[in-house]
Design a protein around this motif. Sequence first.
Motif, short mmCIF file in Angstrom:
data_model
loop_
_atom_site.label_atom_id
_atom_site.label_comp_id
_atom_site.label_asym_id
_atom_site.label_seq_id
_atom_site.Cartn_x
_atom_site.Cartn_y
_atom_site.Cartn_z
N ASP A 1 -83.00 42.27 -26.58
CA ASP A 1 -83.39 43.61 -27.01
C ASP A 1 -83.92 44.34 -25.78
O ASP A 1 -84.81 43.83 -25.10
N ALA B 1 -85.96 46.55 -25.41
CA ALA B 1 -87.40 46.81 -25.44
C ALA B 1 -88.20 45.64 -24.88
O ALA B 1 -89.37 45.79 -24.54
N PRO C 1 -77.59 56.08 -35.22
CA PRO C 1 -78.47 54.89 -35.25
C PRO C 1 -79.90 55.18 -34.84
O PRO C 1 -80.83 54.65 -35.45
N LEU C 2 -80.09 56.05 -33.84
CA LEU C 2 -81.46 56.34 -33.40
C LEU C 2 -82.23 57.04 -34.51
O LEU C 2 -83.45 56.92 -34.61
N PHE D 1 -82.74 46.81 -37.78
CA PHE D 1 -83.24 46.77 -36.41
C PHE D 1 -84.32 45.71 -36.22
O PHE D 1 -85.22 45.87 -35.41
N ARG E 1 -84.33 43.00 -34.77
CA ARG E 1 -84.42 42.46 -33.41
C ARG E 1 -84.48 43.58 -32.37
O ARG E 1 -84.16 43.36 -31.21
N ARG E 2 -84.81 44.78 -32.77
CA ARG E 2 -84.85 45.90 -31.84
C ARG E 2 -86.23 46.52 -31.87
O ARG E 2 -86.50 47.41 -32.66
N ARG E 3 -87.07 46.04 -30.99
CA ARG E 3 -88.46 46.48 -31.04
C ARG E 3 -88.61 47.97 -30.82
O ARG E 3 -89.51 48.62 -31.34
N GLY E 4 -87.72 48.52 -29.98
CA GLY E 4 -87.82 49.94 -29.65
C GLY E 4 -87.63 50.85 -30.85
O GLY E 4 -87.93 52.04 -30.78
N LEU E 5 -87.07 50.33 -31.96
CA LEU E 5 -86.80 51.18 -33.11
C LEU E 5 -87.66 50.83 -34.31
O LEU E 5 -87.52 51.42 -35.36
#
Lengths: 216, 570
Positions: free
Chosen positions: A131, A133, B482-483, B559, B561-565
Amino acid sequence: MASLILDDLVIEQGQQRLLSLDTTIAPGEVLTIMGPSGVGKSTLLAFIAGFLSPAFRARGRVKLDEKRIDMLPAEQRHVGLLFQDPLLFPHLDVEGNLAFGMVREGSRQQRCARIHEALRSVGLETFAKRDPATLSGGQKARVALLRVLLSQPRAILLDEPFSKLDAGLRDEIRHWVFERVRHYRLPTLMVTHDEADARAAGGRIITFDDGCRVTS
Amino acid sequence: MSSAVAYRLVVGTLPWLTIALLSMPVASGVLGALMPAFGWLPTLGGDHLSLSPWRQLVQVPGLVDMARLSLVTGLASAALALALVVLFLGSFLYTPLYRRIQRWLSPLLAVPHAAAAIGLAFLLAPSGWAARGLSPWLTGWAYPPGYAFPGDAWGLSLILGLVVKEVPFLLLMSLAALVQCQAGERLAVARSLGYRPLTAFLKGVMPGLYPLLRLPLYAVIAFATSTVDVAMILGPTTPSTLAVSVVGWLNDPVLSTRFMASAGAILQLLLTLTALLIWWSLERLVACASRGWYRDGRRQCGDRWLGGVAWLAMRTVLGLMMAGLAGLVLWSVAGYWPFPHFLPRSPTVHNWLNAADELIVPVWQTLSVALIATLVSVVLVLGSLEAETLRSRPLQPWVQVILYLPLLVPPVAFLFGLVMMQAQAGIRPGLGTVIVGHAVFVLPYVFLSLAESYRRLDPRWSQQARSLGAGPWRVFLGVRLPLLLAPIVTAAAVGFAVSIGQYLPTVLLGAGRVVTVTTEAVSLASGGDRRLTAIYALVQLLLPALGFLLAMRVPRYVFRRRRGLLPGAD
């Protein structure tokens, strides 16, 4: 590789002339533009990349050798853009970010292999599924540049690309980026506040002060 | 055709479709009510213009009372809700209490009007939960007392019901507006100059906040002066509010009454306009009167006790809502429950089992209408917002007004005209017409809830994608969508909830053929079966709650596994 030619560029905001520039950036050359905020440095980059805000007007031509690109939509200009922030897409993993940027050539496996090779070249081969991030600042910066390079740009624009990195890291990334653009012989235009950036670039420096070009 | 051209074409068309969907039903609906109001309706034999519908209307006994009731309840509830919201924000902005309540806003807003009203009615009625809680130990009542609630002649229960729903709405609208008017900075400046919190808010923030709340407030007034479902459940019956009476005349078996009903619909439009005009004059008056007050340098104005009032009132409003809903749960499982017992004697699932069969059709129709209306709205809104970013120019003021058009024109007035038009054009009422009718109301809410996030998205994301060679479709589908997934599904959940809550468009445009949980709940509420009513009200409440739950969970799962989201990420 072609040269990036800025032919009689003038950028205006309303009646006010912000800056004018007429120069050629040779393949592998890094041209640095300096000056205080508000002289239109970032606007210049936005114009070359194809994102000029309607509040501004620009005259002149942008060419890659003989080919005029300032009439093309941004995605067809092949001008790579690196911002202050790495802007790795948060919904994609590292591999996905690189795949997004990569030109669609060859089979899926070939493209995948190229991505992994690129990651290996910067020592991030185990990071493909990560990821973004979770990456450190330096790692993000590397992936961001890889992504731009994989899109096979014909010129590179750098918008204060190192200002958000830690001081220790800044030097390392800076040298790495300049080494890459020289290696690929890409004409490069950098906008910065930081004199160390300019020195490290080792090319010509143009300083703007309220629309007047001061030094060259 | 290249894909970039196709993109421009699609994105260029969708805003106009949006404008058409918002303005055409309203405009043609008002026109469709205006003509029969002056005697013109060839299908019913009205072939010459006359004033007889108006003469007939004026002779209706109690017409003045109806109009006054609508006007007073509408204005009073809006004023009370605004006062409460302003005092609360002024006293508690950025405190832990504020943040706690902020978290409850969306779920509270998802509670349909009818469910909230039914909950309130069951709570405060003479044999309701509140009276049971206080009897007989405090009140000495062994039998339900004789006060009138709901349906008191003054409309107080109606006002209370409206305030309970309007407060969360105004609070939610303030959240975005507070950011937009830089409330934090304004407040800090005023506080650092020695102003007490509430005074700092009233003198420093309100002048910037109010203009941003004006349109939502007008929507609240328009809703409150013309609501049908809430007034049917909580309002008085002899006479009822004007809007309820108009719907009654419309359904009158004597066809000639429809001419009068048209006149009544137009009268409702004028009445709402009058209410808005009165509010606007009061606005001017307050603005004039407070001009000196802003600069008199006084640092406090009863901050402490006004803050206490705000605290108590906000607790009461939210408490009434929660207690009402809890009461619904009890009624839905109540077996034998004599007064004044606080809890039912023998809880049972029988009520639910018995109702299950009958629930299938209404739930199915509710879902199909809500899902399609929401989908249509989300597509149109996304197209309009894309067009806005494409032109990199904010919304024109007149488009903003069109967006609020379905919320400002009383639904009774234009829906009624639409039904007339529909009959003349030979369009069969049914699911299709109901879906279009719902979309008219869903779209503005989807837009309002999505626009802020859409406009705040960093333009550099798209620029980065395009400089990497991505065309407009890919930028939209691969990056922006997606964002923005989380705000988009939230907006969809809001739209879904709005559609579920719709009563009048379903009844009128479906001509009784489309039965939703809302239409069932409202018609049951006037009957005597509290258990069944509670079940329908709860189902009506659960569907949008489920929508919001999904809206919260789906992006988190996608998301994961997507920390930014993930929420809380920077």
